[in-house]
Design an enzyme around this catalytic site. Sequence first.
Site, mmCIF file in Angstrom:
data_model
loop_
_atom_site.group_PDB
_atom_site.id
_atom_site.type_symbol
_atom_site.label_atom_id
_atom_site.label_comp_id
_atom_site.label_asym_id
_atom_site.label_seq_id
_atom_site.Cartn_x
_atom_site.Cartn_y
_atom_site.Cartn_z
ATOM 1 N N CYS A 241 79.754 96.337 70.746
ATOM 2 C CA CYS A 241 78.976 96.274 69.500
ATOM 3 C C CYS A 241 78.773 97.684 68.970
ATOM 4 O O CYS A 241 78.237 98.549 69.679
ATOM 5 C CB CYS A 241 77.622 95.596 69.742
ATOM 6 S SG CYS A 241 76.606 95.522 68.240
ATOM 7 N N GLN A 370 60.075 99.713 67.254
ATOM 8 C CA GLN A 370 61.007 99.797 66.132
ATOM 9 C C GLN A 370 62.438 99.917 66.648
ATOM 10 O O GLN A 370 62.751 100.758 67.488
ATOM 11 C CB GLN A 370 60.670 100.998 65.248
ATOM 12 C CG GLN A 370 59.501 100.769 64.329
ATOM 13 C CD GLN A 370 59.833 99.857 63.151
ATOM 14 O OE1 GLN A 370 60.984 99.495 62.930
ATOM 15 N NE2 GLN A 370 58.812 99.475 62.401
ATOM 16 N N GLU A 422 46.184 92.699 66.534
ATOM 17 C CA GLU A 422 47.493 92.104 66.788
ATOM 18 C C GLU A 422 47.296 90.789 67.539
ATOM 19 O O GLU A 422 46.413 90.678 68.389
ATOM 20 C CB GLU A 422 48.362 93.067 67.622
ATOM 21 C CG GLU A 422 49.632 92.501 68.176
ATOM 22 C CD GLU A 422 50.604 92.053 67.092
ATOM 23 O OE1 GLU A 422 51.161 90.948 67.230
ATOM 24 O OE2 GLU A 422 50.798 92.807 66.112
ATOM 25 N N CYS A 497 58.835 94.256 56.053
ATOM 26 C CA CYS A 497 60.230 94.016 56.445
ATOM 27 C C CYS A 497 60.834 92.902 55.598
ATOM 28 O O CYS A 497 61.959 92.478 55.841
ATOM 29 C CB CYS A 497 60.328 93.672 57.927
ATOM 30 S SG CYS A 497 59.400 92.198 58.409
#
Length: 549
Positions: A241, A370, A422, A497
Amino acid sequence: MATIPSCGFRRINITTHPWLLKLHKPSFSFSSISASLETSEESQPSITTTTPPKKSQSFFPKKGQTLELVCESLAFKAKGVCKVAETGFVLMCDRVLPGERFIGRITRKKGNFAEVQKIKTITPHWDCVTAPCEYASYCGGCKTQNLLYEAQVRAKEQQVHELITHVGKFCDKDPEFSATMKPIVPCDIQFHYRNKMEFSFATQNWLPKEELDAKRDGVSSYALGLHVPGFFDKVLTIEKCLLQSEPANRVLAVVQDCWRDQELGLSPYDVHTHAGFLKHLMLRSGRDVKTGLTELMVNFVTSSYNPELLVPLIEKISAIPEVVSIVNNVNTSVGNTSVGEKEYTLYGKPTITETLRGITFQISANSFFQTNTHQAEVLYKLVEESAGLRGDGSEIVLDLFCGTGTIGLTLAKKVNHVYGYEVVPQAISDARRNAEQNGIHNATFVQGDLNKINDSFGAEFPRPDVVISDPNRPGMHMKLIQYLLKLRAKRIIYVSCNPATCARDLDYLCHGVVEKNIKGCYKLRSLQPVDMFPHTPHIECVALLELDS
């Protein structure tokens, strides 16, 4: 080994990048289409031909019809936007690019547009390049590898522009709009940028039509790779990949070379019969804090705990110098997720490390971090600049959807206190551990579902000066939006996002919701698109909202 260059904030300069002056603006509205785009279902209806209608007729294509089309632009999720020549009826097609003329088959109609499956290309698209990855046409990970990178970011910037005007209802004729809508920040590294890849095991390797005559049975048909888009049970074998690091590719090559050996007694998990041992192979990359060298974690996700079966693979993988951790997540449920009920360390240490804006993070197998470390430096610098912190240690920051605390912890040294929220318990545990290991004592992390807040939310912390919200793709719940409008913090930094839900939420915060008698109280000062993931349709945005006085 792939080299990670030093981080730096880079904007596209109009003078040196004249393609920014050529943004194409499709005339149809994104407001309904962007909210309902889904991956087209694979369908094989018989081919029929259609006669173009007269201009006076209303043309609604039927399933199975074929048309000659031209892709005008890219919409959300990199869907190609096409129109019926005589009527302008909108058609959306996967894997077509601007300027490409092709034959397409209608697969289904959805409200005010229809989805099309490409049958063949007549003439290629604009800015055509050769995709360096042999799997780019099938795996779905890199939909736009065959599109020049400058054209990719141009299309992404155009999408954000269209969404913020049509969904967000911000007028691009407003004199302040050009200053608000910033040019996209491209990614300096277009390959080998991902620090995490997840590959799946399967009992049958998926093959494209042109290779079906090479189909094999038994062990030789086993697959380890990536899912074919839209299918949970079809896996395309991947030998290499180009998005992950070279050391990670070496690990993948070692596993591919030996896991099918019948003497090892390894079997892939079957999602239909729920039999088999190997479910996923997850590879994570980090950096040693002292040397800066790559650290690799290898995570085998299995259906049961049987470490003896993995010993031959461990022996081979651990010989790769960069591998410092091999773990086993055991997921006994019929679900095929990569998060196990239990985790075992089979070799080395249980975590790897990574440094982001001067803070060291311990990353476990299931920690959120991230995926593009290099571009995360750029993104978080943008967040800090947007926050406009005084730096005197007097301000309170509320970090919503804080994950493992990455954004809040990078700001902690400049503020009085950071309060992070969260829903994922493991992420909160990681955030607290990261704060302790970095000697940060002015950060408090609380586990809670921000989609289910009540009137008492916020009573446990002082009124914040700055709110940072980094929600997942669905965006913010209306309850949270109403709370923020009532809170009236001086600044909100919205990290998104998903530009579609970002545009919707910015509309609510700035313009309110008339039907709910909710008044907006913020002004959009800047919207900065960031390309975090080259060759994919994903777009990150950083929006700065200031209280409208």
